[in-house]
Scaffold this motif. Sequence first.
Motif: not given
Length: 351
Positions: A90-99
């Motif tokens: 979850e901590e990884v997916l949030h900034p990746v999806l935002a990008g």
Amino acid sequence: MTLPELVQGELGEESPVARVHLGGDDELFVTATRTLVYRAEGLLSDESVEEYPHDAERVSVSESRRKAKVTLEYGLDGERTFSVPRGSLEEVLHPVLAGVLSAAGITDPGETVERTFRFSELTLVVTSARLVKHVGAAVWDEDYEEFRYDDVSDFDVEEGSHATTLVLATNGRQERFKAPSDRAREIEETLADALLDHYDVATLEEFRALSAEADGEDGDGGALDRADFGGGPDPLSAEPAEIDTDAGTRDDPLEDPPSDPGGAADGTTAGVGAAATEPPRRADDAEAGAAGEAAAAGDAFGDSGFEPAEPTDDLAEEVAALRETVDRQAERLERHNELIEQLIEELRRGR
């Protein structure tokens, strides 16, 4: 905190906007245009940095007991996948999806991605200007829906025992979606805060009044019909499994067989009687018996022509050498255990 030298070389003039620790010295760095996965030197690999551009057409996630895999699909250019510990997903997916949303032009420059929620086949991304909704196996692809806060006139919640329905009134329509009841409060508060910040009001009542005034209404025309939200698709499995209440029942426990009071009494009496009739042994008699046995053993060795073996210097040296060998083996086993633990840790981090 300094960046690894290899990462600094890959970043160039870019600066990371997010940094996620993946266990050990492994880390993930997210910039405005790409994601970098740094792997420190270990038993299975050398130090390395892998790059994943954000101009993807689809983002999907798969999970196992220990690992999670994030896959970015680039159409004709194929797909790229990286692994992370499941606890860091979850901590990884949030900034990746935002990008990815920024690269796809869904979010505007300066727009902030507040929270990302993922439930089975429903993904909700709450930004400072809109709500992005995606239903399906992928976390995101081109079949997404977005609801701009500029078009929202009301927001309400219908609570259920297993799932909660969140409803937006937008452009004269009611957009509704369901989330598990144990997470619905998080979505409600996050989305409500984003709406209030966007309209610069303190409460939902002020927001509704502001929307009604903007529409030239008395406050009822743009509000939600709270009596009936209608049907609509449910991306979550909200119905509990049927429970067989008779499966766990059983008959009364069996009664213990009656005991034989007479037999127990006879046995107790017999044991006491035997102990009472045997005369007590004296300590002097015991010592005399032990001395006699030792003398008999010595006479036996004398009659046979053999004598008891005495320890020699050679035996002591062999014992010392054996002890030294055992100590060396223990040190090697300890080192092997350390290497095995390091290998297990690298496998858990998705090496």
